[in-house]
Design a protein around this motif. Structure first.
Motif, PDB file in Angstrom:
ATOM      1  N   ARG A 177      10.989   9.064  -0.913  1.00  0.00           N
ATOM      2  CA  ARG A 177      10.887   8.192   0.355  1.00  0.00           C
ATOM      3  C   ARG A 177       9.641   7.138  -0.047  1.00  0.00           C
ATOM      4  O   ARG A 177       8.894   7.559  -0.710  1.00  0.00           O
ATOM      5  CB  ARG A 177      10.265   9.069   1.568  1.00  0.00           C
ATOM      6  N   SER A 178      10.027   6.031   0.480  1.00  0.00           N
ATOM      7  CA  SER A 178       8.861   4.933   0.297  1.00  0.00           C
ATOM      8  C   SER A 178       7.609   5.338   1.128  1.00  0.00           C
ATOM      9  O   SER A 178       7.546   6.151   1.952  1.00  0.00           O
ATOM     10  CB  SER A 178       9.476   3.728   0.918  1.00  0.00           C
ATOM     11  N   ALA A 179       6.474   4.698   0.623  1.00  0.00           N
ATOM     12  CA  ALA A 179       5.214   4.740   1.237  1.00  0.00           C
ATOM     13  C   ALA A 179       5.386   4.303   2.553  1.00  0.00           C
ATOM     14  O   ALA A 179       4.488   4.661   3.545  1.00  0.00           O
ATOM     15  CB  ALA A 179       4.214   4.080   0.526  1.00  0.00           C
ATOM     16  N   ARG A 180       6.320   3.480   3.178  1.00  0.00           N
ATOM     17  CA  ARG A 180       6.398   2.971   4.437  1.00  0.00           C
ATOM     18  C   ARG A 180       6.973   4.019   5.476  1.00  0.00           C
ATOM     19  O   ARG A 180       6.577   4.033   6.520  1.00  0.00           O
ATOM     20  CB  ARG A 180       7.531   1.882   4.634  1.00  0.00           C
ATOM     21  N   THR A 181       7.466   5.107   4.838  1.00  0.00           N
ATOM     22  CA  THR A 181       7.861   6.304   5.751  1.00  0.00           C
ATOM     23  C   THR A 181       6.635   7.106   6.362  1.00  0.00           C
ATOM     24  O   THR A 181       6.988   8.099   6.841  1.00  0.00           O
ATOM     25  CB  THR A 181       9.139   7.087   5.065  1.00  0.00           C
ATOM     26  N   VAL A 182       5.441   7.229   5.286  1.00  0.00           N
ATOM     27  CA  VAL A 182       4.330   7.982   5.682  1.00  0.00           C
ATOM     28  C   VAL A 182       3.891   7.702   6.946  1.00  0.00           C
ATOM     29  O   VAL A 182       3.549   6.650   7.440  1.00  0.00           O
ATOM     30  CB  VAL A 182       3.337   7.980   4.447  1.00  0.00           C
ATOM     31  N   ASP A 183       3.699   8.561   7.698  1.00  0.00           N
ATOM     32  CA  ASP A 183       2.945   8.516   9.024  1.00  0.00           C
ATOM     33  C   ASP A 183       1.661   8.465   8.956  1.00  0.00           C
ATOM     34  O   ASP A 183       0.704   9.179   8.202  1.00  0.00           O
ATOM     35  CB  ASP A 183       3.120   9.588  10.171  1.00  0.00           C
ATOM     36  N   VAL A 184       0.979   7.040   9.234  1.00  0.00           N
ATOM     37  CA  VAL A 184      -0.661   6.943   9.132  1.00  0.00           C
ATOM     38  C   VAL A 184      -1.149   6.566  10.384  1.00  0.00           C
ATOM     39  O   VAL A 184      -0.632   5.943  11.463  1.00  0.00           O
ATOM     40  CB  VAL A 184      -0.626   5.663   8.136  1.00  0.00           C
ATOM     41  N   THR A 185      -2.459   7.274  10.734  1.00  0.00           N
ATOM     42  CA  THR A 185      -3.023   7.034  11.839  1.00  0.00           C
ATOM     43  C   THR A 185      -3.940   6.118  11.934  1.00  0.00           C
ATOM     44  O   THR A 185      -3.903   5.159  10.784  1.00  0.00           O
ATOM     45  CB  THR A 185      -3.999   8.324  12.204  1.00  0.00           C
ATOM     46  N   GLU A 186      -4.326   5.411  12.907  1.00  0.00           N
ATOM     47  CA  GLU A 186      -5.136   4.255  13.153  1.00  0.00           C
ATOM     48  C   GLU A 186      -6.340   4.391  12.017  1.00  0.00           C
ATOM     49  O   GLU A 186      -6.649   3.362  11.547  1.00  0.00           O
ATOM     50  CB  GLU A 186      -5.558   3.790  14.489  1.00  0.00           C
ATOM     51  N   ASP A 187      -6.865   5.472  12.141  1.00  0.00           N
ATOM     52  CA  ASP A 187      -8.200   5.675  11.218  1.00  0.00           C
ATOM     53  C   ASP A 187      -8.038   5.589  10.056  1.00  0.00           C
ATOM     54  O   ASP A 187      -8.828   5.540   9.074  1.00  0.00           O
ATOM     55  CB  ASP A 187      -8.897   6.980  11.741  1.00  0.00           C
ATOM     56  N   GLU A 188      -6.538   5.985   9.467  1.00  0.00           N
ATOM     57  CA  GLU A 188      -6.339   5.934   8.003  1.00  0.00           C
ATOM     58  C   GLU A 188      -5.967   4.535   7.433  1.00  0.00           C
ATOM     59  O   GLU A 188      -5.617   4.541   6.304  1.00  0.00           O
ATOM     60  CB  GLU A 188      -5.211   6.917   7.568  1.00  0.00           C
ATOM     61  N   ARG A 190      -6.816   1.713   7.080  1.00  0.00           N
ATOM     62  CA  ARG A 190      -7.654   0.960   5.894  1.00  0.00           C
ATOM     63  C   ARG A 190      -7.655   1.813   4.564  1.00  0.00           C
ATOM     64  O   ARG A 190      -7.328   0.907   3.577  1.00  0.00           O
ATOM     65  CB  ARG A 190      -9.423   0.859   6.389  1.00  0.00           C
ATOM     66  N   ALA A 191      -7.791   3.034   4.654  1.00  0.00           N
ATOM     67  CA  ALA A 191      -7.668   3.643   3.342  1.00  0.00           C
ATOM     68  C   ALA A 191      -6.196   3.376   2.902  1.00  0.00           C
ATOM     69  O   ALA A 191      -5.992   3.494   1.634  1.00  0.00           O
ATOM     70  CB  ALA A 191      -8.147   5.219   3.757  1.00  0.00           C
ATOM     71  N   PHE A 192      -5.073   3.542   3.670  1.00  0.00           N
ATOM     72  CA  PHE A 192      -3.781   3.613   3.046  1.00  0.00           C
ATOM     73  C   PHE A 192      -3.752   2.107   2.630  1.00  0.00           C
ATOM     74  O   PHE A 192      -2.892   2.022   1.585  1.00  0.00           O
ATOM     75  CB  PHE A 192      -2.879   3.490   4.397  1.00  0.00           C
ATOM     76  N   LYS A 193      -3.937   1.011   3.280  1.00  0.00           N
ATOM     77  CA  LYS A 193      -4.055  -0.055   2.588  1.00  0.00           C
ATOM     78  C   LYS A 193      -4.893  -0.307   1.062  1.00  0.00           C
ATOM     79  O   LYS A 193      -4.291  -0.967   0.223  1.00  0.00           O
ATOM     80  CB  LYS A 193      -4.565  -1.433   3.553  1.00  0.00           C
TER      81      LYS A 193
END
Length: 366
Positions: A177-188, A190-193
């Motif tokens: 699965r691509s990284a786009r499919t990962v659920d990311v919270t609003e707090d996360e 910046r770290a995800f980017k």
């Protein structure tokens, strides 16, 4: 705001033809819009917006400056790019620097144009590139996890949080699965980017069809649309060959007539530009006066001071207020004077969230 979309695709899918048409369009605009610049592999194109033209007419503006979207021609890709095959390393490094991906897919038969995979199958082609992006991401995320694990053993709380996120991403990639499919919270977010993942970038699938299918699409483009919908992505149908012809026409009237003969309402490039704008979560606000009417790009959800900063950093630092007129009121009431008379010009402060098509005058003090 400088934003760009990387154009990717397998060899012989029409990617270069599309980029060349975009580049020709940008070159044609350069005489009218000095902010349109062309580099060997980059083209900046004005975002079509009839509202801007209407505002300019009402304000009797001497110059019209549209919002800009930058397109980057990314090196061609083959299987094994994530391992450096072909121009893989260049492909991956270039795409890492873009904000979004325009994935050109071949949806036409032509015996004179060899397909690198031996047959036309846009779904398979999409999977080839997506797989290469995910493989590159998996290698990258494994290295980042190793570094974060070292930091997390100490007292670095941020590293522990980032590690948990990175491990979730790795698990998704390992499952195909691509990284786009990962659920990311609003707090996360910046770290995800900061993970700089290729498969996390938003994607617009561009279905390149034969001329006869330009108006309606075909069975292949329908499959792509279904695939895009499943992914929460978007797709558009264009004919790159037609776009090349349109780019050579001199006047807007000629282009309109040519499109009408083909049963098309707008050019494929216009569709791509508008979809790219939406893909990136962007919107437009306007400034207007006798010297110029201009469209400015700002992210959806931006507050007034941030929008002011797009014009100049001093506008944001010394922000006092924004005088705002909704486009519908500006157009219906004949501009700023009419809107003021009708009480439709609002004074907004720092917490105002800019809306698409607002006509704004900023007051500031430095």
């Amino acid at each position: 705001m400088s934003v760009n979309c990387g154009i990717v695709g397998l060899p012989n899918v029409g990617k270069s033809t599309l980029f060349n048409a975009l580049t020709a369009t940008a070159a044609a605009q350069a005489a009218n819009f000095p902010f349109c610049t062309i580099e060997p592999n980059v083209g900046k194109v004005g975002v079509p917006d009839a509202r801007l033209e209407q505002i300019a007419e009402i304000a009797s503006s001497a110059k019209v400056v549209p919002a800009q979207l930058e397109f980057v021609d990314i090196a061609g890709l083959v299987k094994g790019a994530s391992k450096g095959e072909g121009l893989g390393n260049q492909f991956l490094s270039n795409i890492r620097e873009t904000d979004a991906i325009l994935h050109v897919l071949r949806c036409f038969e032509d015996d004179d144009i060899t397909h690198v995979e031996g047959s036309v199958d846009p779904i398979r082609d999409a999977e080839v590139i997506e797989t290469e992006l995910m493989l590159a991401d998996l290698e990258s995320i494994e290295k980042q996890i190793a570094n974060l694990q070292k930091k997390a053993r100490g007292a670095d709380k941020d590293a522990k949080t980032q590690l948990e996120l990175a491990e979730r991403v790795r698990d998704a990639l390992a499952e195909g699965r691509s990284a786009r499919t990962v659920d990311v919270t609003e707090d996360e977010r910046r770290a995800f980017k900061m993970l700089q993942l290729l498969s996390a970038k938003p994607v617009l699938y561009v279905c390149n069809v034969a001329e006869d299918d330009a108006a309606t699409g075909n069975a292949w483009s329908e499959k792509v649309a279904a695939m895009a919908a499943e992914q929460g992505a978007q797709s558009v149908v264009i004919c790159a060959a037609i776009e090349s012809e349109i780019a050579q026409l001199d006047s807007a009237e000629e282009k309109k007539e040519f499109l009408e003969t083909l049963g098309l309402v707008e050019s494929g490039l216009d569709k791509i530009i508008k979809a790219g704008f939406k893909l990136l979560g962007l919107q437009t606000y306007f400034t207007a006066g006798p010297k110029e009417a201009r469209a400015w790009t700002v992210r959806v959800g931006a507050k007034a001071p941030e929008a002011a900063g797009e014009i100049h950093t001093d506008f944001e630092k010394g922000f006092i207020k924004a005088e705002v007129i909704a486009f519908a009121d500006y157009a219906a009431l004949g501009g700023e004077h009419g809107a003021k008379e009708a009480g439709k010009m609002r004074q907004e402060g720092k917490e105002y969230v800019v809306q698409d098509a607002d006509v704004i005058l900023f007051r500031f003090n430095v």
